[in-house]
Design a protein around this motif. Structure first.
Motif, PDB file in Angstrom:
ATOM      1  N   GLY A 124       0.818  -1.209   0.000  1.00  0.00           N
ATOM      2  CA  GLY A 124       0.000   0.000   0.000  1.00  0.00           C
ATOM      3  C   GLY A 124       0.851   1.258   0.000  1.00  0.00           C
ATOM      4  N   CYS A 125       1.955   1.234   0.748  1.00  0.00           N
ATOM      5  CA  CYS A 125       2.893   2.360   0.790  1.00  0.00           C
ATOM      6  C   CYS A 125       3.435   2.645  -0.605  1.00  0.00           C
ATOM      7  CB  CYS A 125       4.026   2.032   1.769  1.00  0.00           C
ATOM      8  SG  CYS A 125       5.342   3.271   1.872  1.00  0.00           S
ATOM      9  N   ILE A 126       3.840   1.589  -1.295  1.00  0.00           N
ATOM     10  CA  ILE A 126       4.381   1.734  -2.652  1.00  0.00           C
ATOM     11  C   ILE A 126       3.311   2.276  -3.601  1.00  0.00           C
ATOM     12  CG2 ILE A 126       5.293   0.460  -4.648  1.00  0.00           C
ATOM     13  CD1 ILE A 126       6.606  -1.461  -2.566  1.00  0.00           C
ATOM     14  N   GLU A 127       2.110   1.709  -3.528  1.00  0.00           N
ATOM     15  CA  GLU A 127       1.018   2.152  -4.403  1.00  0.00           C
ATOM     16  C   GLU A 127       0.693   3.628  -4.183  1.00  0.00           C
ATOM     17  OE1 GLU A 127      -2.448  -0.288  -4.271  1.00  0.00           O
ATOM     18  OE2 GLU A 127      -1.353  -2.135  -4.662  1.00  0.00           O
ATOM     19  N   LEU A 128       0.636   4.043  -2.925  1.00  0.00           N
ATOM     20  CA  LEU A 128       0.315   5.438  -2.617  1.00  0.00           C
ATOM     21  C   LEU A 128       1.351   6.393  -3.203  1.00  0.00           C
ATOM     22  CD1 LEU A 128      -0.888   5.333   1.090  1.00  0.00           C
ATOM     23  CD2 LEU A 128      -2.174   6.207  -0.856  1.00  0.00           C
ATOM     24  N   THR A 183      11.200   7.252  -8.357  1.00  0.00           N
ATOM     25  CA  THR A 183      11.060   6.057  -9.179  1.00  0.00           C
ATOM     26  C   THR A 183      10.528   4.895  -8.346  1.00  0.00           C
ATOM     27  OG1 THR A 183      13.287   5.248  -8.707  1.00  0.00           O
ATOM     28  CG2 THR A 183      13.042   6.792 -10.555  1.00  0.00           C
ATOM     29  N   LEU A 184      10.074   3.846  -9.033  1.00  0.00           N
ATOM     30  CA  LEU A 184       9.584   2.650  -8.351  1.00  0.00           C
ATOM     31  C   LEU A 184      10.681   2.038  -7.484  1.00  0.00           C
ATOM     32  CD1 LEU A 184       7.529   0.407  -7.801  1.00  0.00           C
ATOM     33  CD2 LEU A 184       8.235  -0.663  -9.950  1.00  0.00           C
ATOM     34  N   GLU A 185      11.904   2.024  -7.982  1.00  0.00           N
ATOM     35  CA  GLU A 185      13.018   1.460  -7.214  1.00  0.00           C
ATOM     36  C   GLU A 185      13.256   2.257  -5.934  1.00  0.00           C
ATOM     37  OE1 GLU A 185      17.774   0.308  -7.737  1.00  0.00           O
ATOM     38  OE2 GLU A 185      16.705   1.355  -9.347  1.00  0.00           O
ATOM     39  N   GLN A 186      13.248   3.577  -6.035  1.00  0.00           N
ATOM     40  CA  GLN A 186      13.446   4.426  -4.855  1.00  0.00           C
ATOM     41  C   GLN A 186      12.329   4.220  -3.838  1.00  0.00           C
ATOM     42  OE1 GLN A 186      13.600   8.166  -7.001  1.00  0.00           O
ATOM     43  NE2 GLN A 186      15.774   8.412  -6.551  1.00  0.00           N
ATOM     44  N   ILE A 187      11.096   4.162  -4.343  1.00  0.00           N
ATOM     45  CA  ILE A 187       9.941   3.996  -3.454  1.00  0.00           C
ATOM     46  C   ILE A 187       9.981   2.637  -2.765  1.00  0.00           C
ATOM     47  CG2 ILE A 187       7.426   3.690  -3.444  1.00  0.00           C
ATOM     48  CD1 ILE A 187       7.317   5.909  -5.585  1.00  0.00           C
ATOM     49  N   SER A 188      10.341   1.597  -3.509  1.00  0.00           N
ATOM     50  CA  SER A 188      10.408   0.249  -2.938  1.00  0.00           C
ATOM     51  C   SER A 188      11.438   0.177  -1.812  1.00  0.00           C
ATOM     52  CB  SER A 188      10.754  -0.774  -4.019  1.00  0.00           C
ATOM     53  OG  SER A 188       9.738  -0.809  -5.002  1.00  0.00           O
ATOM     54  N   LYS A 189      12.550   0.869  -1.971  1.00  0.00           N
ATOM     55  CA  LYS A 189      13.571   0.908  -0.924  1.00  0.00           C
ATOM     56  C   LYS A 189      13.087   1.704   0.285  1.00  0.00           C
ATOM     57  CE  LYS A 189      17.671   0.359  -3.825  1.00  0.00           C
ATOM     58  NZ  LYS A 189      18.889   1.018  -4.370  1.00  0.00           N
TER      59      LYS A 189
END
Length: 204
Positions: A124-128, A183-189
């Motif tokens: 959910g954090c990533i999606e937001l 980016t998705l990579e930054q958010i995932s980390k």
């Protein structure tokens, strides 16, 4: 009689099989419904942030800054959107907000305010954080802090960026890559906790 007993045995086995199949389908259906409900609540959070931001801007419209922004006063005047009156978001995590400089955020700027949503599950954090409504020109997003250790901010941010450089482990200038969002990579980390991710939005 022997045939009748065999028939009874077969009927009992078939009944058990039917019950097992129905039980399995019930578990699968419950899991699916649970996943759909969680996705709905995640989407609802995105709207709640925007609704709360709008309520704060309306509440302080007559002031020249956000210095008088106060959770208790907004609650007393019923200025907080109805589904957040208990200061919890759709996924039941706590909501805090206030002027930047109230002791919660390491900066001091009466023209900025923050909203923090706590206890958000990892996906959910990533999606937001991937959603575009926080990064468009009309969002007034100034800076973004995740789990109190990752921050993004704009090139001409009003937020005291020296605090970001000295406090946070990872910092990323949103405009440095020509992009208006992480980016998705930054958010995932950044969303590195399983169930209790905290996100702070700082708005001007």
């Amino acid at each position: 009689m022997r045939f009748a007993n065999n028939e009874k045995g077969s009927t009992m086995i078939e009944t058990i099989l039917y019950i097992s199949v129905l039980g399995t389908l019930g578990v699968i259906l419950a899991s699916y419904v649970g996943a759909v409900l969680t996705r709905y609540k995640t989407g609802r959070i995105a709207q709640q942030i925007l609704d709360l931001k709008k309520a704060i801007v309306n509440f302080t419209a007559a002031d020249d800054s956000y210095v008088n922004l106060d959770e208790e006063l907004m609650q007393a005047k019923k200025a907080i959107p109805l589904d957040m009156r208990n200061l919890h978001h759709a996924l039941s995590g706590k909501i805090t907000f206030g002027p930047v400089g109230d002791g919660t955020i390491d900066s001091n700027d009466k023209y900025l305010f923050y909203i923090t949503f706590e206890d958000i599950y990892q996906k959910g954090c990533i999606e937001l954080l991937l959603q575009g409504q926080f990064y468009n020109n009309g969002s007034d997003l100034d800076a973004l802090i995740v789990n109190n250790n990752t921050a993004w901010y704009y090139e001409y941010s009003f937020y005291d960026t020296t605090q970001i450089h000295t406090r946070y482990k990872i910092n990323s200038l949103l405009s440095s890559t020509g992009s208006s969002r992480p980016t998705l990579e930054q958010i995932s980390k950044a969303c590195n906790r399983k169930n209790d991710n905290d996100i702070t939005w700082i708005f001007s």
